[in-house]
Design a protein around this motif. Structure first.
Motif, PDB file in Angstrom:
ATOM      1  N   LYS A 192     -20.492 -38.959  18.365  1.00 60.32           N
ATOM      2  CA  LYS A 192     -21.341 -38.621  19.504  1.00 60.32           C
ATOM      3  C   LYS A 192     -21.760 -37.157  19.489  1.00 60.32           C
ATOM      4  O   LYS A 192     -22.554 -36.724  20.325  1.00 60.32           O
ATOM      5  CB  LYS A 192     -20.622 -38.941  20.809  1.00 60.32           C
ATOM      6  N   ASN A 193     -21.211 -36.380  18.572  1.00 60.28           N
ATOM      7  CA  ASN A 193     -21.558 -34.973  18.508  1.00 60.28           C
ATOM      8  C   ASN A 193     -21.650 -34.491  17.069  1.00 60.28           C
ATOM      9  O   ASN A 193     -21.249 -35.182  16.134  1.00 60.28           O
ATOM     10  CB  ASN A 193     -20.534 -34.133  19.281  1.00 60.28           C
ATOM     11  N   GLY A 230     -23.090 -32.151  21.708  1.00 63.71           N
ATOM     12  CA  GLY A 230     -23.424 -33.534  22.000  1.00 63.71           C
ATOM     13  C   GLY A 230     -24.807 -33.894  21.514  1.00 63.71           C
ATOM     14  O   GLY A 230     -25.766 -33.160  21.749  1.00 63.71           O
ATOM     15  N   LYS A 231     -24.918 -35.031  20.855  1.00 53.07           N
ATOM     16  CA  LYS A 231     -26.213 -35.457  20.333  1.00 53.07           C
ATOM     17  C   LYS A 231     -27.178 -35.867  21.438  1.00 53.07           C
ATOM     18  O   LYS A 231     -28.392 -35.733  21.294  1.00 53.07           O
ATOM     19  CB  LYS A 231     -26.021 -36.626  19.369  1.00 53.07           C
ATOM     20  N   ASP A 233     -26.711 -35.156  25.160  1.00 51.20           N
ATOM     21  CA  ASP A 233     -26.877 -34.206  26.260  1.00 51.20           C
ATOM     22  C   ASP A 233     -26.936 -32.753  25.821  1.00 51.20           C
ATOM     23  O   ASP A 233     -27.193 -31.849  26.625  1.00 51.20           O
ATOM     24  CB  ASP A 233     -25.761 -34.375  27.292  1.00 51.20           C
ATOM     25  N   GLU A 235     -24.543 -30.897  25.107  1.00 46.26           N
ATOM     26  CA  GLU A 235     -23.402 -30.162  25.650  1.00 46.26           C
ATOM     27  C   GLU A 235     -22.640 -29.466  24.528  1.00 46.26           C
ATOM     28  O   GLU A 235     -22.395 -30.044  23.469  1.00 46.26           O
ATOM     29  CB  GLU A 235     -22.487 -31.115  26.417  1.00 46.26           C
TER      30      GLU A 235
END
Length: 328
Positions: A192-193, A230-231, A233, A235
């Protein structure tokens, strides 16, 4: 490109004040037109060409002995173009030939699961790619910015220092800017990141994705610092770590630090030629920490994972199924 801009460029060329790049592009464009037969000389243009040549010859005669003046055909052509107007300079071949930058020729390499690949780029920078990784890079760096793209997987970059040509790595919506350093990028699609870890030097990392409509901010990383972005958001989380723990895969040493089993399974699939599945979705969220060596047997690794998480596994060829151990 407007007619005025084109006219100004021709004036600079005629007066000898254009840049070497502009000069090269004009001459290349002129040669292209001459070879293709697009230039059709009218009687008036031929007369003007003759006058231009005579003026140049007169100027050469008046020069002190030993000083030779060379007149390029392209300079004469530029004079004629300037005299007769530049209407046709706005044609497609003008835009595409003179003002379109030279494009790098890119190569894409894919590394099969269970393998590694070391690439030496044209600037002597080195990229080490892990299994299941895919990278896109130019065969030769011709632009002011050296730029590559990690499309999938994990890669270790050891970048040759060049203060005049920064190096940029694009990976899943993240941009890494560097002049000369070494760092690891983990950008598997199942994660996810994007994770960037610096082992030497300094890099600047920026997320290109931010759904909060906030300006993208740069994060500077020094050795033994890591950032995850984060991909979805954008973040950003920065922390201090031991960089060798995250770049150890180059020597076949792998470490998982509080990773979900889903992520562990995905990375194991890239390290080995296997497929890992779960009997239930909730097993994917189990957290796991461990380290192992590529020389370790896969059975021993699977046993350690199952023993630490009350799991069991069954294997059929390269397919592995993880299930919760049934208590008797």
């Amino acid at each position: 490109m407007t007619k005025k801009e084109a006219k100004d460029l021709l004036k600079r060329y005629h007066s000898g004040h254009c840049t070497p790049e502009e000069k090269q592009r004009i001459e290349a464009w002129y040669d292209m037109l001459a070879q293709s037969g697009d230039i059709q000389w009218t009687p008036e243009e031929k007369q003007l060409l003759s006058d231009e040549l005579k003026t140049a010859i007169d100027a050469r005669i008046k020069k002190p002995k030993g000083l030779i003046v060379y007149l390029k055909p392209a300079l004469v052509a530029a004079s004629i173009l300037l005299f007769f107007g530049i209407g046709y300079l706005t044609k497609t071949h003008w835009t595409n030939t003179i003002f379109k930058p030279v494009q790098d020729t890119y190569t894409e390499r894919i590394v099969p699961s269970g393998e590694k690949l070391t690439l030496t780029l044209s600037d002597s920078s080195v990229i080490i790619l892990g299994g299941g990784s895919r990278v896109r890079y130019p065969e030769n760096f011709t632009q002011k910015i050296r730029q590559v793209e990690l499309l999938e997987g994990e890669a270790y970059f050891d970048i040759k220092h060049d203060a005049h040509r920064p190096f940029i790595v694009n990976a899943a919506g993240t941009q890494i800017n560097v002049l000369g350093t070494a760092f690891n990028v983990r950008a598997f699609k199942f994660l996810k990141n994007v994770q960037v870890t610096v082992t030497r030097g300094k890099v600047s990392v920026k997320s290109l994705t931010d759904h909060r409509n906030e300006p993208a901010r740069n994060v500077t990383l020094l050795p033994n610092e890591q950032v995850t972005i984060g991909k979805v958001d954008g973040e950003i989380h920065k922390r201090h770590i031991k960089a060798t723990d995250f770049a150890g895969w180059i020597q076949g040493k792998y470490k998982f630090d509080d990773e979900t089993l889903a992520n562990v399974a995905g990375m194991l699939e890239s390290y080995y030629k296997i497929n890992i599945r779960f009997s239930t979705e909730d097993l994917k969220s189990i957290r796991f920490s461990s380290e192992f060596d590529s020389t370790d047997k896969l059975d021993d690794l699977l046993f350690a994972i199952c023993n630490a998480n009350n799991l069991t596994y069954t294997q059929s060829g390269q397919n592995i199924l993880l299930s919760l151990k049934i208590k008797h």
